[in-house]
Design a protein around this motif. Structure first.
Motif, PDB file in Angstrom:
ATOM      1  N   ASP A  29      35.487   5.630 -22.112  1.00 26.62           N
ATOM      2  CA  ASP A  29      35.033   5.836 -20.571  1.00 26.62           C
ATOM      3  C   ASP A  29      33.441   6.088 -20.835  1.00 26.62           C
ATOM      4  O   ASP A  29      32.715   5.613 -21.647  1.00 26.62           O
ATOM      5  N   PHE A  30      32.670   6.519 -19.541  1.00 26.80           N
ATOM      6  CA  PHE A  30      31.516   6.612 -19.349  1.00 26.80           C
ATOM      7  C   PHE A  30      30.698   7.763 -20.494  1.00 26.80           C
ATOM      8  O   PHE A  30      29.474   8.003 -20.552  1.00 26.80           O
ATOM      9  N   SER A  31      31.701   8.525 -21.007  1.00 25.89           N
ATOM     10  CA  SER A  31      31.232   9.429 -21.836  1.00 25.89           C
ATOM     11  C   SER A  31      30.260   8.995 -23.359  1.00 25.89           C
ATOM     12  O   SER A  31      29.900   9.719 -23.749  1.00 25.89           O
ATOM     13  N   ALA A  32      30.692   7.794 -23.229  1.00 22.11           N
ATOM     14  CA  ALA A  32      29.957   6.945 -24.257  1.00 22.11           C
ATOM     15  C   ALA A  32      28.429   6.891 -24.179  1.00 22.11           C
ATOM     16  O   ALA A  32      28.019   6.351 -25.112  1.00 22.11           O
TER      17      ALA A  32
ATOM     18  N   ALA B 151      26.694  10.086 -41.807  1.00 20.58           N
ATOM     19  CA  ALA B 151      28.022  11.100 -41.485  1.00 20.58           C
ATOM     20  C   ALA B 151      27.977  11.575 -40.298  1.00 20.58           C
ATOM     21  O   ALA B 151      29.145  11.703 -39.642  1.00 20.58           O
ATOM     22  N   HIS B 152      27.032  12.356 -40.035  1.00 20.85           N
ATOM     23  CA  HIS B 152      27.153  13.581 -39.014  1.00 20.85           C
ATOM     24  C   HIS B 152      26.829  12.747 -37.930  1.00 20.85           C
ATOM     25  O   HIS B 152      27.649  13.172 -36.705  1.00 20.85           O
ATOM     26  N   ALA B 153      26.093  11.664 -37.769  1.00 18.72           N
ATOM     27  CA  ALA B 153      26.182  10.784 -36.427  1.00 18.72           C
ATOM     28  C   ALA B 153      27.287  10.359 -36.225  1.00 18.72           C
ATOM     29  O   ALA B 153      27.629  10.171 -35.147  1.00 18.72           O
ATOM     30  N   VAL B 154      27.972   9.546 -37.164  1.00 17.53           N
ATOM     31  CA  VAL B 154      29.314   8.965 -37.002  1.00 17.53           C
ATOM     32  C   VAL B 154      30.247  10.088 -36.411  1.00 17.53           C
ATOM     33  O   VAL B 154      31.094   9.681 -35.407  1.00 17.53           O
ATOM     34  N   ASP B 155      30.254  11.306 -36.941  1.00 21.57           N
ATOM     35  CA  ASP B 155      31.481  12.351 -36.462  1.00 21.57           C
ATOM     36  C   ASP B 155      31.093  12.649 -34.852  1.00 21.57           C
ATOM     37  O   ASP B 155      31.889  12.915 -34.196  1.00 21.57           O
ATOM     38  N   VAL B 156      29.922  12.540 -34.403  1.00 18.97           N
ATOM     39  CA  VAL B 156      29.473  12.762 -32.903  1.00 18.97           C
ATOM     40  C   VAL B 156      29.905  11.476 -32.145  1.00 18.97           C
ATOM     41  O   VAL B 156      30.593  11.521 -30.989  1.00 18.97           O
TER      42      VAL B 156
ATOM     43  N   THR C 137      35.557   7.140 -28.196  1.00 16.31           N
ATOM     44  CA  THR C 137      37.009   6.813 -28.211  1.00 16.31           C
ATOM     45  C   THR C 137      37.683   7.882 -27.083  1.00 16.31           C
ATOM     46  O   THR C 137      38.848   7.750 -27.173  1.00 16.31           O
ATOM     47  N   GLY C 138      37.001   8.823 -26.447  1.00 17.16           N
ATOM     48  CA  GLY C 138      37.744   9.844 -25.711  1.00 17.16           C
ATOM     49  C   GLY C 138      38.251  10.788 -26.572  1.00 17.16           C
ATOM     50  O   GLY C 138      39.049  11.610 -25.598  1.00 17.16           O
ATOM     51  N   GLN C 139      38.226  10.953 -27.839  1.00 15.39           N
ATOM     52  CA  GLN C 139      38.742  12.141 -28.441  1.00 15.39           C
ATOM     53  C   GLN C 139      37.771  13.341 -28.291  1.00 15.39           C
ATOM     54  O   GLN C 139      36.461  13.313 -27.835  1.00 15.39           O
ATOM     55  N   PRO C 140      38.251  14.709 -28.282  1.00 16.92           N
ATOM     56  CA  PRO C 140      37.464  16.104 -28.228  1.00 16.92           C
ATOM     57  C   PRO C 140      36.402  15.988 -29.309  1.00 16.92           C
ATOM     58  O   PRO C 140      36.669  15.565 -30.361  1.00 16.92           O
ATOM     59  N   LEU C 141      35.233  16.342 -29.097  1.00 22.95           N
ATOM     60  CA  LEU C 141      34.120  16.643 -29.530  1.00 22.95           C
ATOM     61  C   LEU C 141      33.852  17.977 -29.962  1.00 22.95           C
ATOM     62  O   LEU C 141      33.582  19.108 -29.097  1.00 22.95           O
TER      63      LEU C 141
ATOM     64  N   ALA D 106      30.681  19.530 -34.955  1.00 21.90           N
ATOM     65  CA  ALA D 106      29.946  17.956 -35.173  1.00 21.90           C
ATOM     66  C   ALA D 106      28.827  17.749 -34.497  1.00 21.90           C
ATOM     67  O   ALA D 106      27.806  17.323 -35.053  1.00 21.90           O
ATOM     68  N   LEU D 107      28.793  18.492 -33.126  1.00 24.10           N
ATOM     69  CA  LEU D 107      27.341  18.509 -32.728  1.00 24.10           C
ATOM     70  C   LEU D 107      26.192  19.406 -33.560  1.00 24.10           C
ATOM     71  O   LEU D 107      24.974  19.250 -33.777  1.00 24.10           O
ATOM     72  N   PHE D 108      26.664  20.506 -34.068  1.00 25.33           N
ATOM     73  CA  PHE D 108      25.765  21.235 -34.872  1.00 25.33           C
ATOM     74  C   PHE D 108      25.407  20.247 -36.020  1.00 25.33           C
ATOM     75  O   PHE D 108      24.240  20.540 -36.618  1.00 25.33           O
ATOM     76  N   GLY D 109      26.319  19.583 -36.575  1.00 25.13           N
ATOM     77  CA  GLY D 109      26.147  18.732 -37.788  1.00 25.13           C
ATOM     78  C   GLY D 109      24.696  17.836 -37.468  1.00 25.13           C
ATOM     79  O   GLY D 109      24.235  17.129 -38.283  1.00 25.13           O
TER      80      GLY D 109
END
Length: 259
Positions: free
Chosen positions: A140-143, A212-217, A223-227, A231-234
């Protein structure tokens, strides 16, 4: 050689604006080159290899792959800009020498180049994000939250590339950086496969590296999964890399161009 942390002023803006004007003259071929290879990865691996793999972490493989490709494209774009393009401006065209004849300092030029590398990463990632949306692999637009993360990735790797450029004597020197740094990061940062099944040394080592930390965010945003907050702290990791590389690149360029 002065080792003071670089001064940060708005004098970086003319450097950034100059690079933007040059890029606009070649924007068509540049855009094709920036997202052509990542698009091939997305289609060939996402659909081809994805047909054999099926799902990864509960996601179709092309969906899993798309978020990693966005980050990897930002890394590659910023690295090329901070290496080949910056070296050309510094050592071949002597553009930096002309800038230093004005009130601009090394600090201003380096900061302008770093922020331009971040901008180039943003520019190159937008078409890939659009293609991913057309393929139906964006939730969705969260991307749209991917865009500031991509900029951070570009700033980080642009700064790291400038450290290498400050040491380089020719274009050939950059091959070592791509072989020893960029390619391993490309392979062990969760772009193509999750790190959960990797040996502990690889998994822990990847967490000490910026991509890797950027990919985690980016992956949850696309994909609409919980963030998670963790991950943001990373994202502090690529920001710390960027700050350290900014300082080191400035110190090295002061020694190379002024001392």
């Amino acid at each position: 050689m002065s080792r003071a942390f670089p001064s940060i002023t708005l004098r970086w803006l003319p450097v950034w604006r100059r690079n933007l004007r040059v890029w606009r003259k070649l924007s068509g071929p540049a855009l094709i080159g920036n997202f052509g290879e990542p698009l091939l990865y997305l289609l060939a691996l996402g659909y081809g290899l994805g047909g054999f793999i099926g799902e990864v972490n509960g996601l179709p493989y092309i969906v899993f792959l798309a978020s990693g490709i966005v980050c990897a494209s930002a890394m590659n774009t910023a690295s090329f800009e901070g290496l080949y393009s910056a070296y050309t401006r510094m050592a071949v065209q002597n553009t930096w020498g002309g800038m230093l004849a004005t009130p601009l300092s090394i600090d201003d030029i380096v900061l302008g180049e770093i922020l331009w590398a971040g901008t180039k990463s943003l520019i190159s990632s937008v078409p890939i994000l659009l293609v991913a949306a057309l393929l139906g692999v964006v939730h969705d637009f969260s991307a749209l939250g991917v865009l500031p993360v991509v900029f951070i990735v570009g700033v980080c790797f642009g700064a790291m590339a400038l450290v290498v450029t400050a040491l380089a004597k020719s274009y050939d020197f950059f091959i070592y950086y791509f072989t020893l740094v960029i390619t391993p990061l490309f392979l062990v940062s969760g772009v193509f496969f999750p790190l959960d099944g990797m040996p502990d040394a690889v998994r822990i080592g990847a967490q000490l590296l910026p991509l890797a930390h950027a990919v985690d965010v980016v992956r949850p945003l696309m994909t609409g999964q919980p963030l998670s907050r963790l991950a943001l702290f990373g994202l502090l990791v690529p920001l710390l890399y960027a700050a350290g590389a900014f300082w080191l690149a400035t110190v090295l360029f002061r020694r190379r161009l002024i001392s």
